[in-house]
Design a protein around this motif. Structure first.
Motif, PDB file in Angstrom:
ATOM      1  N   PHE A  62     -82.150  37.074  22.519  1.00 19.39           N
ATOM      2  CA  PHE A  62     -81.993  36.910  23.967  1.00 19.39           C
ATOM      3  C   PHE A  62     -83.081  37.651  24.749  1.00 19.39           C
ATOM      4  N   LYS A  63     -84.026  38.269  24.024  1.00 18.97           N
ATOM      5  CA  LYS A  63     -85.167  38.919  24.663  1.00 18.97           C
ATOM      6  C   LYS A  63     -86.408  38.024  24.677  1.00 18.97           C
ATOM      7  N   LEU A  64     -86.253  36.802  24.162  1.00 20.20           N
ATOM      8  CA  LEU A  64     -87.378  35.860  24.160  1.00 20.20           C
ATOM      9  C   LEU A  64     -87.417  35.188  25.529  1.00 20.20           C
ATOM     10  N   SER A  65     -88.012  35.874  26.475  1.00 22.29           N
ATOM     11  CA  SER A  65     -87.922  35.471  27.884  1.00 22.29           C
ATOM     12  C   SER A  65     -88.620  34.149  28.187  1.00 22.29           C
ATOM     13  N   LYS A  66     -89.519  33.686  27.297  1.00 26.75           N
ATOM     14  CA  LYS A  66     -90.228  32.431  27.540  1.00 26.75           C
ATOM     15  C   LYS A  66     -89.551  31.234  26.879  1.00 26.75           C
ATOM     16  N   LEU A  67     -88.443  31.497  26.188  1.00 33.96           N
ATOM     17  CA  LEU A  67     -87.795  30.439  25.424  1.00 33.96           C
ATOM     18  C   LEU A  67     -87.238  29.351  26.336  1.00 33.96           C
ATOM     19  N   LYS A  68     -87.627  28.103  26.029  1.00 32.07           N
ATOM     20  CA  LYS A  68     -87.135  26.938  26.783  1.00 32.07           C
ATOM     21  C   LYS A  68     -86.134  26.112  25.971  1.00 32.07           C
ATOM     22  N   ASP A  69     -86.328  26.073  24.654  1.00 34.19           N
ATOM     23  CA  ASP A  69     -85.469  25.265  23.791  1.00 34.19           C
ATOM     24  C   ASP A  69     -84.912  26.130  22.670  1.00 34.19           C
ATOM     25  N   LEU A  70     -83.594  26.262  22.624  1.00 36.49           N
ATOM     26  CA  LEU A  70     -82.920  26.972  21.536  1.00 36.49           C
ATOM     27  C   LEU A  70     -81.976  25.977  20.873  1.00 36.49           C
ATOM     28  N   VAL A  71     -82.379  25.475  19.706  1.00 34.83           N
ATOM     29  CA  VAL A  71     -81.658  24.392  19.037  1.00 34.83           C
ATOM     30  C   VAL A  71     -81.210  24.891  17.669  1.00 34.83           C
TER      31      VAL A  71
ATOM     32  N   PHE B 245     -73.486  29.501  12.043  1.00 31.40           N
ATOM     33  CA  PHE B 245     -73.452  30.628  12.973  1.00 31.40           C
ATOM     34  C   PHE B 245     -72.025  30.841  13.473  1.00 31.40           C
ATOM     35  N   SER B 246     -71.699  32.063  13.775  1.00 28.55           N
ATOM     36  CA  SER B 246     -70.336  32.379  14.179  1.00 28.55           C
ATOM     37  C   SER B 246     -70.347  33.458  15.258  1.00 28.55           C
ATOM     38  N   GLY B 247     -69.163  33.827  15.690  1.00 29.32           N
ATOM     39  CA  GLY B 247     -69.025  34.884  16.682  1.00 29.32           C
ATOM     40  C   GLY B 247     -69.028  34.359  18.106  1.00 29.32           C
ATOM     41  N   TYR B 248     -69.113  35.291  19.031  1.00 23.98           N
ATOM     42  CA  TYR B 248     -69.080  34.974  20.454  1.00 23.98           C
ATOM     43  C   TYR B 248     -70.502  34.807  20.990  1.00 23.98           C
ATOM     44  N   ILE B 249     -70.636  34.063  22.060  1.00 20.34           N
ATOM     45  CA  ILE B 249     -71.914  33.980  22.767  1.00 20.34           C
ATOM     46  C   ILE B 249     -71.927  35.116  23.787  1.00 20.34           C
ATOM     47  N   PRO B 250     -72.858  36.053  23.662  1.00 16.81           N
ATOM     48  CA  PRO B 250     -72.846  37.225  24.559  1.00 16.81           C
ATOM     49  C   PRO B 250     -73.215  36.849  25.992  1.00 16.81           C
ATOM     50  N   ASN B 251     -72.753  37.671  26.900  1.00 16.40           N
ATOM     51  CA  ASN B 251     -73.039  37.433  28.316  1.00 16.40           C
ATOM     52  C   ASN B 251     -74.508  37.645  28.642  1.00 16.40           C
ATOM     53  N   SER B 252     -75.226  38.281  27.704  1.00 16.27           N
ATOM     54  CA  SER B 252     -76.655  38.523  27.914  1.00 16.27           C
ATOM     55  C   SER B 252     -77.477  37.256  27.765  1.00 16.27           C
ATOM     56  N   ILE B 253     -76.830  36.134  27.531  1.00 19.98           N
ATOM     57  CA  ILE B 253     -77.563  34.875  27.379  1.00 19.98           C
ATOM     58  C   ILE B 253     -78.340  34.526  28.638  1.00 19.98           C
ATOM     59  N   ASN B 254     -77.936  35.101  29.773  1.00 23.88           N
ATOM     60  CA  ASN B 254     -78.658  34.799  31.018  1.00 23.88           C
ATOM     61  C   ASN B 254     -80.065  35.367  31.025  1.00 23.88           C
ATOM     62  N   LEU B 255     -80.398  36.251  30.033  1.00 24.92           N
ATOM     63  CA  LEU B 255     -81.764  36.782  29.936  1.00 24.92           C
ATOM     64  C   LEU B 255     -82.749  35.681  29.565  1.00 24.92           C
ATOM     65  N   LEU B 256     -82.233  34.593  28.985  1.00 22.00           N
ATOM     66  CA  LEU B 256     -83.090  33.451  28.656  1.00 22.00           C
ATOM     67  C   LEU B 256     -83.245  32.585  29.903  1.00 22.00           C
ATOM     68  N   SER B 257     -83.860  33.168  30.908  1.00 23.50           N
ATOM     69  CA  SER B 257     -83.888  32.530  32.230  1.00 23.50           C
ATOM     70  C   SER B 257     -84.706  31.240  32.261  1.00 23.50           C
ATOM     71  N   ALA B 258     -85.597  31.035  31.266  1.00 20.16           N
ATOM     72  CA  ALA B 258     -86.419  29.819  31.244  1.00 20.16           C
ATOM     73  C   ALA B 258     -85.768  28.701  30.439  1.00 20.16           C
ATOM     74  N   LEU B 259     -84.569  28.958  29.897  1.00 17.98           N
ATOM     75  CA  LEU B 259     -83.951  28.020  28.966  1.00 17.98           C
ATOM     76  C   LEU B 259     -83.645  26.676  29.623  1.00 17.98           C
ATOM     77  N   GLU B 260     -84.082  25.596  28.943  1.00 17.11           N
ATOM     78  CA  GLU B 260     -83.819  24.235  29.405  1.00 17.11           C
ATOM     79  C   GLU B 260     -82.895  23.473  28.459  1.00 17.11           C
ATOM     80  N   ALA B 261     -82.865  23.864  27.186  1.00 15.54           N
ATOM     81  CA  ALA B 261     -82.014  23.188  26.207  1.00 15.54           C
ATOM     82  C   ALA B 261     -81.339  24.223  25.330  1.00 15.54           C
ATOM     83  N   LEU B 262     -79.999  24.195  25.318  1.00 18.77           N
ATOM     84  CA  LEU B 262     -79.203  25.066  24.449  1.00 18.77           C
ATOM     85  C   LEU B 262     -78.313  24.168  23.590  1.00 18.77           C
ATOM     86  N   ASP B 263     -78.618  24.083  22.299  1.00 24.75           N
ATOM     87  CA  ASP B 263     -77.888  23.203  21.384  1.00 24.75           C
ATOM     88  C   ASP B 263     -77.290  24.044  20.266  1.00 24.75           C
TER      89      ASP B 263
END
Length: 891
Positions: free
Chosen positions: A284-293, A299-317
């Motif tokens: 979640f520190k990859l600030s330039k990430l646009k596509d996370l597929v 994968f398991s567990g919870y999606i952390p609230n820090s996901i908003n750090l990926l402010s450039a994200l356009e695709a979350l799959d």
């Protein structure tokens, strides 16, 4: 005094230079014309002529340098057909760009290509080139770009290749390359773009420093290969990497927290692997990430609230993983999101109204989770939404289809199947005039369908199966099937897939259905349809691949005018009132794999012309009025691919026709119709009803793994032929309720895959062969109602069968029957291995197993059917054993 004239050396030099250039131009032109003459004729090369040499630099696709020598040949997308063997590689000393992409070139790449020593750009992609890539390609040391993708090229020994020091872009994708990672690449230090995707590369990339020297690499694509092992740690040294695509391999384990070292990463594709564990915090520190597929991993567990750090994200799959818990509130702060794919996980809780804060969202997949309703109204403010899948969330809706859906007028794809919906289909659906895909199946919807569908003139896929919809079938699609079709659709109707099965539709099929010329799949099964099929219905087979009319009340004859252009692969007319003969014109359907005309009133003798259907795998003619003997005439190899045959409950006579069904073997070919239109994928799974212990089940999942013969409830006579021992792959066999005589052949022991056998209600005599105890997969046995005698074998699976398997054989004794055997020495119960003639030896006969009554002892579909229908223990055991064998067979 004598005067001497100074020689004109400069003029002489220019003259010779001009002469040399003229010779070179002639040489290049002649080489091009020679190559042209080796190709299939093409109007694109009309300017290439020996009479037009003075105009060489203006020939199609030709560019010259300032000296008039050919420097560029660009024939991209010119529909050229031929080979490269006649290309004059030694004739172009100044060629620096050769582009032959998107043509029909075939054959190998000649080793002489190394003579193009000035080449900087080589693009041979999108052709049909084959054979090994010649190592001489690596001798083109000035190459900057090499593109050999989308061919049929192979790899031999990469150790013969030289590193290419100036190469920046290397594309070898979509070939037949099967090897370890090419070692010459590791020392091609200038690479910025490397694409090896869609090949058959193997190996553990974590074991060697493959990427240690590729410091300039920005794009790395290894998609759809067979690389394995953990996430390759050397990738973290690629500090300039912007795009990393490792999807479709066999990578496993967690994603290391060192992923943060790829600080310039914009696209990360790890889908369809076996990665596991929680997401590393540093991702979640990859600030330039646009596509996370990350689809289809573990994968398991919870999606952390820090996901908003990926402010450039356009695709979350995150589709098809094991994520759980509620959606983090900050996920709705990713205002640039276009794709949010969270389906097939264990997310729970409600969907926040803040989803309306994602104004750019085009794709939203929330299917197959544990979300609870009500659906937030702000979701209907996502005006750019094109793909919406909310299916298989049992509590997301308040029973009815939300009216707000009608506001999403840009929707192309809507999937609400298995969503516990009831009531009429909302008229809001009719507002979605751009819909291409609509799936409302497996709900409790009621009422008519025609008014809704009439507005959806762009529909390609329509599935409303397994509801309680009603209405006259002739009222459906009047907009499609009449003269009211808009002009732009009249000649090219769009409907390709129609599934109305499992509803309460009535009436007769209108002749106007034949106007839907785009149909590939038509499923009208399990309704109340009636009447005769329209005469034009046979014409649909010229386009249709799948037709399912099972479980209706259709009557009359089956259309007899199937043409030689028949495309059918699946035809199911089971359980109707069809009469007459099996139409001989079905022989024109050369692609037919599944034919089910069971439970009708079809008469006549066995349609022997069926032997010409070399692709036929499933043949069901049970419960009709067929009669007579079954003869293969002089057919050398009848039914070469047949796996399931059910001829039960007819009036067939004569000897058992086992010899005509000796090729039984399961297959790994699924019976699925798969298509993609406009980026939308859809499938249709063929199904067949098979009888198990007197009860019919519809088999769809795993149909391809069945091997079965059911000849029960006929009038077959004589002994069971010894050729039955050749059916080594057969899993289920039912010969019950006939007039078979003689012993049980001990050669049945060769049927190592057999799991179910019913020989009940015949006139078999002699003892049960002890050799049969070696059949370790035998699950169900029924030998009741015969004249068998002697002691029942007790070894192996025979110790698990109860007395129901042996009732009605008064001379049998021993467990599990209460009748004890006489106090005499019994023949040894060891399993014999010989191939001796067993005709008269009553202690070498064998028996296999199965239920009661007539009907195919075939089916036993899958664990899904077991859980859903609550069938007996042997149902479960059958599927477990079958899957275990298949895993071993195809490992």
């Amino acid at each position: 005094m004598a005067h001497f004239v100074k020689p004109c050396y400069p003029l002489l030099f220019v003259f010779f230079l001009s002469l040399l250039q003229s010779i070179l131009t002639t040489q290049e032109g002649e080489a091009l014309v020679k190559w042209k003459n080796s190709l299939a004729p093409s109007s694109f090369l009309d300017s290439w002529s020996l009479t037009n040499l003075d105009n060489l630099c203006n020939w199609t696709g030709i560019t010259c340098n300032s000296a008039g020598s050919v420097s560029l040949i660009n024939l991209c997308e010119k529909q050229l057909d031929g080979m490269l063997s006649e290309f004059g590689f030694t004739s172009f000393p100044n060629l620096n760009n050769l582009t032959l992409a998107v043509n029909n070139f075939s054959g190998p790449i000649p080793a002489a290509i190394e003579n193009l020593t000035e080449l900087r750009y080589l693009d041979l992609s999108n052709n049909y080139l084959d054979g090994p890539i010649p190592f001489q390609v690596s001798h083109l040391q000035r190459l900057l770009i090499l593109n050999l993708s989308r061919n049929a090229l192979q790899a031999l020994n990469w150790s013969n290749f030289s590193p290419m020091p100036f190469l920046r872009i290397l594309k070898l994708s979509r070939n037949h390359l099967a090897s370890k990672f090419p070692n010459f690449i590791s020392n091609s230090h200038s690479l910025t773009h490397l694409d090896l995707s869609y090949n058959m590369f193997t190996g553990d990339l974590a074991c060697e420093p493959i990427f240690a020297n590729l410091h300039k690499l920005e794009v790395l694509s290894l998609v759809d290969n067979s690389f394995e092992g953990p996430f390759p740690p050397n990738i973290f040294k690629l500090s300039k990497l912007k795009r990393l695509a490792l999807s479709g391999n066999k990578f496993s384990g967690p994603i290391p927290n060192d992923i943060r070292l790829l600080c310039d990463l914009e696209s990360l594709y790890l889908g369809n692997n076996s990665f596991e564990g929680p997401l590393p915090p540093n991702i979640f520190k990859l600030s330039k990430l646009k596509d996370l597929v990350l689809w289809r991993n573990k994968f398991s567990g919870y999606i952390p609230n820090s996901i908003n750090l990926l402010s450039a994200l356009e695709a979350l799959d995150l589709y098809s993983n094991f994520f759980e818990g509620p959606l983090p509130p900050n996920i709705f702060k990713l205002s640039k999101l276009r794709i949010l794919s969270l389906g097939n996980n264990n997310f729970s809780g409600s969907v926040s109204n803040n989803i309306g804060l994602l104004p750019e969202l085009e794709t939203l997949y929330l299917d197959s989770n544990l979300f609870e309703g009500p659906l937030p109204p702000h979701i209907f403010k996502l005006s750019k939404l094109r793909y919406l899948d909310l299916s298989n969330n049992r509590n997301l809706f308040e029973r009815s289809i939300p009216i707000g859906l009608g506001l999403l007028t840009n929707l192309n794809y809507l999937d609400l199947h298995s969503s516990n919906l009831s009531g009429d289909i909302s008229s809001a659906i009719g507002n979605l005039k751009l819909l291409v895909f609509l799936d409302l199946s497996f709900n409790q919807l009621t009422g008519p369908l025609s008014k809704i569908v009439s507005n959806l003139t762009n529909l390609i896929y329509l599935d409303v199966s397994h509801n309680s919809l009603s209405g006259n079938i002739s009222d459906l699609w009047k907009y499609y099937l009449s003269g009211n079709i808009p002009k732009e659709y009249k000649d090219h109707p769009t409907l390709e897939y129609i599934n109305l099965s499992g509803n309460h539709f009535t009436g007769e099929l209108p002749t106007t259905i034949c106007n839907v010329t785009s149909l590939s799949v038509l499923d009208l099964s399990n309704n109340g349809l009636s009447g005769a099929l329209p005469n034009c219905f046979a014409n649909l087979a010229d386009r249709l691949l799948y037709i399912n009319l099972a479980n209706n009340q259709f009557r009359g004859t089956i259309p007899t005018t199937l043409s030689k252009s028949c495309q059918l692969t699946y035809l199911n007319m089971d359980n109707n009132e069809f009469e007459g003969l099996v139409p001989p014109s079905l022989a024109n359907c050369k692609h037919l794999k599944i034919l089910d005309i069971g439970n009708n009133k079809i008469g006549g003798t066995f349609p022997s012309w069926l032997y010409v259907l070399g692709e036929l795998e499933v043949l069901v003619l049970r419960s009709n009025k067929l009669y007579g003997t079954i003869s293969g005439r002089s057919i050398e190899d009848p039914f070469p691919k047949l796996r399931i045959v059910d001829l039960s409950d007819n009036q067939f006579t004569g000897h058992l026709p086992i010899q005509y069904f000796k090729n039984m073997k399961s297959t790994d070919n699924m019976y699925n119709y798969l298509n993609s239109t406009g980026g939308i994928y859809f499938t249709y799974e063929a199904a067949v009803s098979l009888t198990v212990k007197g009860t019919e089940y519809e088999i769809a999942n795993n149909l391809h793994i069945y091997t079965a013969i059911d000849l029960s409830c006929n009038k077959f006579q004589g002994e069971i032929p010894k050729i039955i021992g050749e059916l080594r792959w057969l899993a289920l066999l039912n010969l019950s309720h006939n007039s078979l005589t003689g012993p049980i052949p001990s050669l049945l022991r060769n049927m190592k895959e057999l799991q179910s056998l019913d020989l009940s209600s015949n006139q078999l005599t002699g003892a049960i062969p002890p050799q049969l105890t070696a059949m370790t997969f035998l699950e169900v046995l029924n030998l009741s109602g015969n004249h068998l005698s002697g002691e029942i074998p007790q070894k192996g699976q025979f110790s698990t069968f109860n007395n129901d398997s042996y009732l009605g054989n008064s001379a049998l004794c021993g467990l599990p029957l209460t009748k004890k055997c006489a106090n005499t020495t019994s023949p040894p119960q060891e399993v014999g291995n010989g191939d001796e003639d067993d005709a008269g030896d009553e202690w070498t006969w064998e028996a296999i197993v199965m239920g009661y009554g007539c009907g195919l002892i075939c089916g036993l579909s899958s664990a899904y059917i077991v859980l859903k229908l609550g069938r007996p223990w042997w149902f479960v055991r059958y599927v477990e054993v079958l899957q275990l064998k298949l895993m071993k067979r195809y490992a």
